[in-house]
Design an enzyme around this catalytic site. Structure first.
Site, PDB file in Angstrom:
ATOM      1  CB  SER A   1      31.085 -24.832 -50.369  1.00 45.89           C
ATOM      2  OG  SER A   1      29.966 -25.930 -50.673  1.00 45.89           O
TER       3      SER A   1
ATOM      4  CG  ASP B   1      22.382 -12.210 -46.525  1.00 44.56           C
ATOM      5  OD1 ASP B   1      23.475 -11.621 -46.738  1.00 44.56           O
ATOM      6  OD2 ASP B   1      21.550 -12.661 -47.353  1.00 44.56           O
TER       7      ASP B   1
ATOM      8  CE  LYS C   1      31.028 -26.908 -54.699  1.00 40.28           C
ATOM      9  NZ  LYS C   1      29.695 -26.878 -54.266  1.00 40.28           N
TER      10      LYS C   1
END
Length: 562
Positions: free
Chosen positions: A294, A305, A319
């Protein structure tokens, strides 16, 4: 020409009107269908309550109906009864009302590991090693009372009083203390320390409302010690507040760089971008495992990224669903999934699930083990449709958690089956606590644990500390303390008591890691959690690979080191 333009505009206007009317009709139809189903539910519940042959508990029926509805949705939409809502929110809000002690259960007796610095128990004189045997004249020791029931008796509203009966080594009889309950902080950062002259370590156990403040305090201290590179440990971190993950990401990313965005059927896209609060970290390594989930995946995904850090460990939990807490009139609560979250380049980390099939979802980690994934990265296969490219051109994947840049297989060699069984039956913790109970006073004096705790309290508040008083005693402990044979004999005697069978070869294979773990447990109870992790971390493979990664210049060739 004007006639054609007029006709075109008229057609466009008519089309817009028809679309709006169609949307309105759809909304009206949905509202009517919902109203019909609500009346159906109320009628059914009323009929059962009034006409059923036996007496029924309407509250239980209602809760069963709510559970039944949520069960047909995703695995993370849940219902929490009113009595459990407060404890559910403690890690998020960062506090609870109680007496302020860290404790372990030694067989069926509560033993104080240490009182919370400045907390209500410390103020009245309760000490590490004390055994709390009564609460308001009710025995809690020797009566097989559950840990949950004991905690329920110790906790209570701020300002209320509780009478404790305490047995202390070297003092005859039961001492009486009256403690006034107060707000007790819950810390979301387990540990932080310097690994070497330039590398700091911070372990975050969950993301709550106080995480950012704790992280800033820890970072300020470590940077004062010379930290330039940082290892962030998110192993076992199940997540928490999305906003907290965003706040931490702010310290690593450039101004306005996207951190995460969320989007759902009924809620529009919401983007979260970095604010200029960057800290002067150079290299960044994040440690993850299969229970990193999460909010932890939000932070890890944003760093990956934007090519801002190296992820080390095993594929994360996966999740990627956002829950909104919805309070119900009786104080209970549902946490309803309202959106997916996506990494800056559009990855959704949520693993596949079938609505209503919790069993398959809950057995995902077992499936990873059976498939060989935990032993080899070659067992993990992502379809090309889940392939993404980072800002710097690296290939990453979505659709099933975060695949680390440096994969670390599960260590099954050093952690023997004997060790696992002793751990499962609490032989190791039990022995460390029992041995320390007899030797605490001598060790605390020898390694100046009291000075350490005073300085630690200052550090938690973000104040400067006396390094010699703070670190001197622990450094001597680290260099000179060896687990005595008495403790080794005690732990294996406990194993035999628990009917754990082992051979001499199993004993010898288990001993090296066991000694390190027991030393770390003594350090935890004598000092604090940071000192425990400082001693135990070098025994874990993910941590070792994280250290190698942060020293690997080739690995950071395409990574920002700002």
């Amino acid at each position: 020409m004007k006639i054609k333009s007029f006709c075109l505009l008229a057609c466009m206007a008519l089309s817009t009107t028809l679309m709006a009317q169609a949307q309105q009709n759809q909304q009206n139809n949905r509202a009517a269908a919902l109203d019909k189903q609500l009346r159906k539910f109320i009628y059914t519940q009323g009929s059962i309550a009034q006409l059923y042959v036996d007496t029924v508990d309407v509250e239980k029926l209602t809760e069963a109906a709510i559970w039944g509805m949520l069960k047909e949705l995703d695995p993370h939409s849940i219902y929490t009864p009113a009595k459990d809502v407060e404890s559910l929110n403690e890690n998020i809000t960062g506090s609870f009302d109680g007496i302020g002690v860290q404790f372990n259960m030694n067989e069926d007796t509560l033993v104080v590991i240490q009182p919370v610095s400045g907390g209500p128990s410390e103020k009245v004189g309760i000490q590490a090693g004390d055994k709390i045997v009564t609460v308001n004249d009710t025995a809690i020791a020797g009566v097989k009372m559950s840990k949950e029931e004991i905690m329920k008796r110790l906790r209570g509203p701020k300002g209320t009083k509780v009478n404790l009966g305490v047995i202390r080594r070297g003092v005859k009889g039961v001492q009486k203390f009256t403690v006034t309950r107060d707000k007790i902080p819950i810390y979301t950062i387990d540990a932080y320390y310097m690994i070497d002259d330039e590398t700091g370590y911070i372990r975050v156990n969950n993301f709550g409302s106080t995480t950012n403040k704790e992280f800033l305090n820890a970072s300020t201290y470590l940077m004062g010690c010379g930290m330039k590179d940082i290892i962030i440990d998110l192993q076992g971190n199940g997540g928490g507040l999305l906003q907290s993950a965003v706040e931490l990401a702010n310290h690593f990313l450039g101004n306005n760089e996207m951190i995460v965005y969320t989007e759902g059927r009924a809620v529009g896209r919401q983007e979260y971008h970095a604010n200029p609060t960057k800290l002067p970290f150079r290299k960044v390594v994040v440690l993850v495992d299969g229970y990193t989930a999460s909010a932890s995946e939000i932070l890890s995904g944003a760093l990956q990224d934007h090519d801002r850090g190296i992820i080390v460990g095993r594929r994360t939990f996966a999740k990627g669903l956002v829950q909104r807490p919805i309070p119900l009139p009786d104080g209970s609560e549902i946490r309803l999934t309202i959106a997916h979250y996506y990494s800056p380049i559009g990855r959704c980390f949520q693993k596949p699930y079938e609505k209503g099939d919790r069993k398959k979802y809950d057995h995902d980690m077992l499936e990873r083990l059976n498939s060989g994934e935990l032993m080899s990265a070659d067992s993990i296969h992502f379809p090309d449709s889940l392939k993404f490219t980072t800002v710097g051109g690296r290939t990453v994947y979505g659709g099933g958690g975060i695949m680390p840049d440096v994969y670390v297989p599960l260590d099954t060699i050093h952690y023997t089956s004997l060790h696992r069984e002793m751990q499962a039956k609490s032989c190791i913790n039990y022995t460390a606590l029992k041995w320390l109970d007899k030797n605490r006073k001598q060790l605390a004096k020898e390694y100046e644990a009291n000075d350490f705790k005073k300085e630690r309290a200052k550090l938690i508040e973000g104040k400067s500390v006396n390094q010699e008083k703070f670190r001197g005693g622990f450094e001597r402990f680290k260099q000179t303390f060896n687990v005595p044979q008495e403790m080794i004999d005690m732990v294996f005697a406990k194993a035999k008591e628990e009917k754990i069978e082992y051979t001499d070869s199993m004993y010898q294979a288990t001993l090296p890691l066991l000694l390190k773990q027991m030393k770390a447990l003594v350090a935890r109870d004598l000092f604090d959690m940071s000192e425990y992790f400082e001693l135990i971390n070098p025994t874990t493979e993910i941590y070792q690979q994280g250290l190698k990664a942060i020293k690997d210049e080739e690995l950071f060739k395409n990574i920002k080191t700002e």
